[in-house]
Design a protein around this motif. Structure first.
Motif, PDB file in Angstrom:
ATOM      1  N   GLU A  41      -4.236   1.257  -1.344  1.00  0.00           N
ATOM      2  CA  GLU A  41      -3.990   2.702  -1.368  1.00  0.00           C
ATOM      3  C   GLU A  41      -4.021   3.303   0.036  1.00  0.00           C
ATOM      4  N   ASP A  42      -4.884   2.784   0.917  1.00  0.00           N
ATOM      5  CA  ASP A  42      -4.907   3.257   2.305  1.00  0.00           C
ATOM      6  C   ASP A  42      -3.575   2.976   2.996  1.00  0.00           C
ATOM      7  N   ALA A  43      -2.908   1.899   2.573  1.00  0.00           N
ATOM      8  CA  ALA A  43      -1.590   1.564   3.135  1.00  0.00           C
ATOM      9  C   ALA A  43      -0.497   2.418   2.501  1.00  0.00           C
ATOM     10  N   GLY A  44      -0.811   3.127   1.416  1.00  0.00           N
ATOM     11  CA  GLY A  44       0.158   4.035   0.788  1.00  0.00           C
ATOM     12  C   GLY A  44       0.836   3.490  -0.454  1.00  0.00           C
ATOM     13  N   TYR A  45       0.245   2.463  -1.082  1.00  0.00           N
ATOM     14  CA  TYR A  45       0.873   1.831  -2.239  1.00  0.00           C
ATOM     15  C   TYR A  45      -0.100   1.799  -3.408  1.00  0.00           C
ATOM     16  N   THR A  46       0.374   1.309  -4.558  1.00  0.00           N
ATOM     17  CA  THR A  46      -0.414   1.351  -5.780  1.00  0.00           C
ATOM     18  C   THR A  46      -0.670  -0.040  -6.321  1.00  0.00           C
ATOM     19  N   LEU A  47      -1.936  -0.339  -6.579  1.00  0.00           N
ATOM     20  CA  LEU A  47      -2.312  -1.587  -7.237  1.00  0.00           C
ATOM     21  C   LEU A  47      -2.079  -1.399  -8.723  1.00  0.00           C
TER      22      LEU A  47
ATOM     23  N   GLU B 245       2.835  -1.946  -6.382  1.00  0.00           N
ATOM     24  CA  GLU B 245       4.064  -1.194  -6.610  1.00  0.00           C
ATOM     25  C   GLU B 245       4.382  -0.311  -5.409  1.00  0.00           C
ATOM     26  N   GLY B 246       5.682  -0.216  -5.090  1.00  0.00           N
ATOM     27  CA  GLY B 246       6.137   0.744  -4.092  1.00  0.00           C
ATOM     28  C   GLY B 246       6.589   0.170  -2.771  1.00  0.00           C
ATOM     29  N   MET B 247       6.364  -1.111  -2.519  1.00  0.00           N
ATOM     30  CA  MET B 247       6.802  -1.687  -1.252  1.00  0.00           C
ATOM     31  C   MET B 247       8.312  -1.934  -1.306  1.00  0.00           C
ATOM     32  N   THR B 248       8.994  -1.637  -0.198  1.00  0.00           N
ATOM     33  CA  THR B 248      10.452  -1.790  -0.192  1.00  0.00           C
ATOM     34  C   THR B 248      10.982  -2.670   0.938  1.00  0.00           C
ATOM     35  N   CYS B 249      10.148  -2.989   1.937  1.00  0.00           N
ATOM     36  CA  CYS B 249      10.665  -3.754   3.074  1.00  0.00           C
ATOM     37  C   CYS B 249       9.532  -4.513   3.765  1.00  0.00           C
ATOM     38  N   GLY B 250       9.898  -5.229   4.795  1.00  0.00           N
ATOM     39  CA  GLY B 250       8.921  -5.980   5.564  1.00  0.00           C
ATOM     40  C   GLY B 250       7.861  -5.098   6.203  1.00  0.00           C
ATOM     41  N   HIS B 251       8.240  -3.896   6.599  1.00  0.00           N
ATOM     42  CA  HIS B 251       7.264  -2.982   7.194  1.00  0.00           C
ATOM     43  C   HIS B 251       6.207  -2.601   6.169  1.00  0.00           C
ATOM     44  N   CYS B 252       6.625  -2.376   4.922  1.00  0.00           N
ATOM     45  CA  CYS B 252       5.673  -2.076   3.852  1.00  0.00           C
ATOM     46  C   CYS B 252       4.693  -3.228   3.675  1.00  0.00           C
ATOM     47  N   ALA B 253       5.231  -4.441   3.621  1.00  0.00           N
ATOM     48  CA  ALA B 253       4.388  -5.628   3.460  1.00  0.00           C
ATOM     49  C   ALA B 253       3.434  -5.768   4.634  1.00  0.00           C
ATOM     50  N   SER B 254       3.908  -5.471   5.820  1.00  0.00           N
ATOM     51  CA  SER B 254       3.073  -5.542   7.015  1.00  0.00           C
ATOM     52  C   SER B 254       1.927  -4.533   6.937  1.00  0.00           C
TER      53      SER B 254
END
Length: 109
Positions: free
Chosen positions: A100-106, A46-55
Protein backbone atom coordinates in the motif's frame (compact mmCIF):
# COMPACT_ATOMS: atom_id res chain seq x y z
CA UNK A 1 20.24 -21.48 -44.87
CA UNK A 2 21.81 -19.68 -41.93
CA UNK A 3 20.27 -18.92 -38.56
CA UNK A 4 19.90 -15.22 -37.90
CA UNK A 5 21.58 -13.97 -34.77
CA UNK A 6 19.03 -13.40 -32.08
CA UNK A 7 19.37 -10.21 -30.14
CA UNK A 8 17.53 -9.20 -26.97
CA UNK A 9 14.44 -7.10 -27.21
CA UNK A 10 15.32 -3.41 -27.50
CA UNK A 11 13.38 -2.53 -24.37
CA UNK A 12 15.17 -5.19 -22.33
CA UNK A 13 18.63 -4.05 -23.34
CA UNK A 14 18.35 -0.32 -23.90
CA UNK A 15 14.89 0.67 -22.69
CA UNK A 16 13.96 2.60 -19.61
CA UNK A 17 15.63 1.60 -16.37
CA UNK A 18 12.38 0.51 -14.72
CA UNK A 19 11.69 -2.10 -17.43
CA UNK A 20 15.19 -3.58 -17.67
CA UNK A 21 15.49 -7.23 -16.68
CA UNK A 22 16.28 -7.97 -13.05
CA UNK A 23 19.85 -8.97 -12.24
CA UNK A 24 20.54 -12.67 -11.91
CA UNK A 25 20.13 -14.02 -8.41
CA UNK A 26 22.27 -16.56 -6.62
CA UNK A 27 20.39 -19.85 -6.40
CA UNK A 28 22.94 -21.78 -4.38
CA UNK A 29 21.71 -24.57 -2.16
CA UNK A 30 22.49 -24.79 1.54
CA UNK A 31 25.29 -27.08 2.67
CA UNK A 32 24.38 -30.72 3.20
CA UNK A 33 22.92 -31.34 6.63
CA UNK A 34 21.77 -27.75 7.13
CA UNK A 35 18.22 -26.51 7.05
CA UNK A 36 17.43 -23.31 5.17
CA UNK A 37 15.85 -20.74 7.46
CA UNK A 38 14.13 -18.85 4.68
CA UNK A 39 10.40 -18.44 4.25
CA UNK A 40 8.71 -17.85 0.89
CA UNK A 41 5.16 -16.58 0.46
CA UNK A 42 3.16 -15.56 -2.60
CA UNK A 43 0.71 -12.67 -2.73
CA UNK A 44 -1.64 -11.23 -5.34
CA UNK A 45 -1.27 -7.50 -6.03
CA UNK A 46 -3.66 -5.39 -8.07
CA UNK A 47 -2.93 -2.22 -10.01
CA UNK A 48 0.60 -2.63 -11.33
CA UNK A 49 0.93 -1.82 -15.03
CA UNK A 50 4.65 -1.65 -15.87
CA UNK A 51 8.19 -2.30 -14.76
CA UNK A 52 8.24 0.94 -12.78
CA UNK A 53 5.25 -0.27 -10.76
CA UNK A 54 7.01 -3.56 -10.05
CA UNK A 55 10.15 -1.67 -9.08
CA UNK A 56 8.17 0.48 -6.62
CA UNK A 57 6.62 -2.57 -4.96
CA UNK A 58 9.99 -4.33 -4.83
CA UNK A 59 11.63 -1.28 -3.25
CA UNK A 60 8.97 -1.03 -0.54
CA UNK A 61 8.99 -4.76 0.21
CA UNK A 62 12.76 -4.89 0.57
CA UNK A 63 12.49 -2.34 3.40
CA UNK A 64 10.49 -4.85 5.45
CA UNK A 65 12.75 -6.40 8.09
CA UNK A 66 13.90 -9.85 7.01
CA UNK A 67 13.00 -9.65 3.30
CA UNK A 68 15.86 -10.94 1.18
CA UNK A 69 14.27 -11.33 -2.26
CA UNK A 70 11.19 -10.20 -4.18
CA UNK A 71 10.05 -11.67 -7.50
CA UNK A 72 7.12 -10.23 -9.45
CA UNK A 73 5.23 -11.87 -12.29
CA UNK A 74 3.68 -8.74 -13.78
CA UNK A 75 0.25 -8.88 -15.37
CA UNK A 76 -0.14 -5.34 -16.68
CA UNK A 77 -3.46 -3.92 -15.55
CA UNK A 78 -4.46 -7.19 -13.88
CA UNK A 79 -3.54 -9.08 -10.76
CA UNK A 80 0.20 -9.72 -10.52
CA UNK A 81 1.88 -12.43 -8.46
CA UNK A 82 4.46 -11.25 -5.94
CA UNK A 83 6.72 -13.82 -4.28
CA UNK A 84 8.57 -12.68 -1.18
CA UNK A 85 11.46 -14.59 0.36
CA UNK A 86 12.49 -13.66 3.88
CA UNK A 87 14.74 -14.86 6.68
CA UNK A 88 11.61 -15.65 8.68
CA UNK A 89 7.84 -15.79 8.23
CA UNK A 90 6.38 -12.33 7.59
CA UNK A 91 3.04 -11.04 8.76
CA UNK A 92 0.48 -10.32 6.06
CA UNK A 93 0.01 -6.90 7.67
CA UNK A 94 3.67 -5.98 7.08
CA UNK A 95 3.44 -7.06 3.43
CA UNK A 96 0.11 -5.25 2.96
CA UNK A 97 1.53 -2.03 4.46
CA UNK A 98 4.55 -2.13 2.12
CA UNK A 99 2.40 -2.80 -0.96
CA UNK A 100 0.00 0.00 0.00
CA UNK A 101 2.92 2.38 0.65
CA UNK A 102 3.95 1.72 -2.96
CA UNK A 103 0.40 2.66 -4.05
CA UNK A 104 -1.08 -0.77 -4.84
CA UNK A 105 -3.56 -3.21 -3.33
CA UNK A 106 -2.91 -6.63 -1.81
CA UNK A 107 -5.75 -8.92 -2.90
CA UNK A 108 -7.29 -11.69 -0.76
CA UNK A 109 -4.65 -11.89 1.93
Amino acid sequence: MTNPTRSPLPMASAGCACCAPAPATDHTTPAEGTTPSRSTATYQVEGMTCGHCASSVTEELTTVDGVSEVHIDLVAGGISTVTVTADRALSVEAVRAAVEDAGYTLVNA
